[in-house]
Design a protein around this motif. Sequence first.
Motif, PDB file in Angstrom:
ATOM      1  N   TRP A  27       0.818  -1.218   0.000  1.00 42.20           N
ATOM      2  CA  TRP A  27       0.000   0.000   0.000  1.00 42.20           C
ATOM      3  C   TRP A  27       0.852   1.268   0.000  1.00 42.20           C
ATOM      4  CZ3 TRP A  27      -5.090  -0.069  -0.738  1.00 42.20           C
ATOM      5  CH2 TRP A  27      -5.751  -1.266  -0.528  1.00 42.20           C
ATOM      6  N   LEU A  52     -12.070   1.977  -2.991  1.00 44.93           N
ATOM      7  CA  LEU A  52     -11.636   0.603  -3.232  1.00 44.93           C
ATOM      8  C   LEU A  52     -12.838  -0.211  -3.677  1.00 44.93           C
ATOM      9  CD1 LEU A  52      -9.515   0.071  -0.006  1.00 44.93           C
ATOM     10  CD2 LEU A  52      -8.701   0.762  -2.256  1.00 44.93           C
ATOM     11  N   GLU A  57     -13.769  -4.185  -4.879  1.00 49.12           N
ATOM     12  CA  GLU A  57     -13.320  -5.567  -5.062  1.00 49.12           C
ATOM     13  C   GLU A  57     -14.421  -6.333  -5.774  1.00 49.12           C
ATOM     14  OE1 GLU A  57     -11.813  -9.482  -2.612  1.00 49.12           O
ATOM     15  OE2 GLU A  57     -12.229  -7.653  -1.522  1.00 49.12           O
TER      16      GLU A  57
END
Length: 110
Positions: free
Chosen positions: A43, A81, A83
Amino acid sequence: MSSEESNNPDFVDNLTKTTKALGLDTEQDVLFHSIDQNKVLDWSGILEHKEPIVLAFFGSNLTGFRQTQVNSVNKIGIHTLFETFSMREIVEDSTKKAQFWLSFKALFGK
């Protein structure tokens, strides 16, 4: 996406077409990056990025990434984010492809 999937021209072509359909320029707006599934996601540098970015993860077995509900959107500071399924699942399963497409479009306000 995984390194294995990023080496598959059909998967990369599918993702390229998807991003173009949303009006994203694959030269300026999109960066395709692969990661080995046995490596820990690094990250460093991402959270310090000053402009908001959207990170989309294809597949659920990326080490070092907290698995969330499939096709969910999560905010970390100014960053987003997302997913979703692996590209293999998206290409081979029409139900998952439709679920991905609806969520991905919504992610970009389309």
